[in-house]
Design a protein around this motif. Structure first.
Motif, PDB file in Angstrom:
ATOM      1  N   LEU A 114     -42.132   9.583 -16.147  1.00  0.00           N
ATOM      2  CA  LEU A 114     -43.347  10.044 -15.818  1.00  0.00           C
ATOM      3  C   LEU A 114     -44.910   9.145 -16.778  1.00  0.00           C
ATOM      4  O   LEU A 114     -45.474   8.383 -16.565  1.00  0.00           O
ATOM      5  N   LEU A 115     -44.423   9.260 -18.240  1.00  0.00           N
ATOM      6  CA  LEU A 115     -45.642   9.413 -18.793  1.00  0.00           C
ATOM      7  C   LEU A 115     -45.695   7.323 -18.977  1.00  0.00           C
ATOM      8  O   LEU A 115     -46.542   6.635 -19.361  1.00  0.00           O
ATOM      9  N   ARG A 116     -44.111   6.586 -19.085  1.00  0.00           N
ATOM     10  CA  ARG A 116     -44.585   5.081 -19.212  1.00  0.00           C
ATOM     11  C   ARG A 116     -44.934   4.516 -18.017  1.00  0.00           C
ATOM     12  O   ARG A 116     -46.366   3.874 -17.972  1.00  0.00           O
ATOM     13  N   GLU A 117     -44.737   5.476 -16.881  1.00  0.00           N
ATOM     14  CA  GLU A 117     -45.543   4.879 -15.736  1.00  0.00           C
ATOM     15  C   GLU A 117     -46.708   5.526 -15.110  1.00  0.00           C
ATOM     16  O   GLU A 117     -47.855   4.546 -14.574  1.00  0.00           O
ATOM     17  N   ARG A 118     -47.020   6.655 -15.860  1.00  0.00           N
ATOM     18  CA  ARG A 118     -49.012   7.153 -15.765  1.00  0.00           C
ATOM     19  C   ARG A 118     -49.314   6.007 -17.050  1.00  0.00           C
ATOM     20  O   ARG A 118     -50.321   5.708 -16.529  1.00  0.00           O
ATOM     21  N   SER A 119     -48.614   5.872 -17.963  1.00  0.00           N
ATOM     22  CA  SER A 119     -49.650   4.751 -19.122  1.00  0.00           C
ATOM     23  C   SER A 119     -49.550   3.654 -18.483  1.00  0.00           C
ATOM     24  O   SER A 119     -50.977   2.582 -18.352  1.00  0.00           O
ATOM     25  N   ARG A 120     -48.919   2.964 -17.548  1.00  0.00           N
ATOM     26  CA  ARG A 120     -48.967   1.846 -16.745  1.00  0.00           C
ATOM     27  C   ARG A 120     -50.080   1.547 -15.988  1.00  0.00           C
ATOM     28  O   ARG A 120     -50.791   0.993 -15.968  1.00  0.00           O
ATOM     29  N   ALA A 121     -49.662   3.211 -15.221  1.00  0.00           N
ATOM     30  CA  ALA A 121     -50.870   2.919 -13.658  1.00  0.00           C
ATOM     31  C   ALA A 121     -52.396   2.924 -14.753  1.00  0.00           C
ATOM     32  O   ALA A 121     -53.644   2.504 -13.780  1.00  0.00           O
TER      33      ALA A 121
END
Length: 72
Positions: A44-51
């Motif tokens: 989740l943290l990786r996805e939010r960071s990418r977004a």
């Protein structure tokens, strides 16, 4: 709704899922309603960071056209 002290947290240092405030706040991500959700925190943290990174890139290029626009 339960208080945050009863929810699940992902410990960023150990990679463990914890219930309540077992670790210092700086080491915790959350809160999450279930242990399963907390276990998925790194994804989740990786996805939010990418977004967020993509959003910032779009904002950095706001108003630029043609040769001024950043390469995609």
């Amino acid at each position: 709704m339960t208080g945050d002290s009863e929810k699940y947290w992902y410990n960023l240092t150990t990679g463990e899922v914890e219930r309540g405030f077992a670790s210092p706040a700086i080491d915790r991500a959350g809160p999450f309603e279930t242990a399963e959700e907390a276990a998925k925190a790194p994804d989740l943290l990786r996805e939010r960071s990418r977004a967020w990174s993509e959003e910032e890139s779009r904002e950095d290029g706001w108003g630029l056209t043609g040769d001024d626009a950043p390469a995609q």
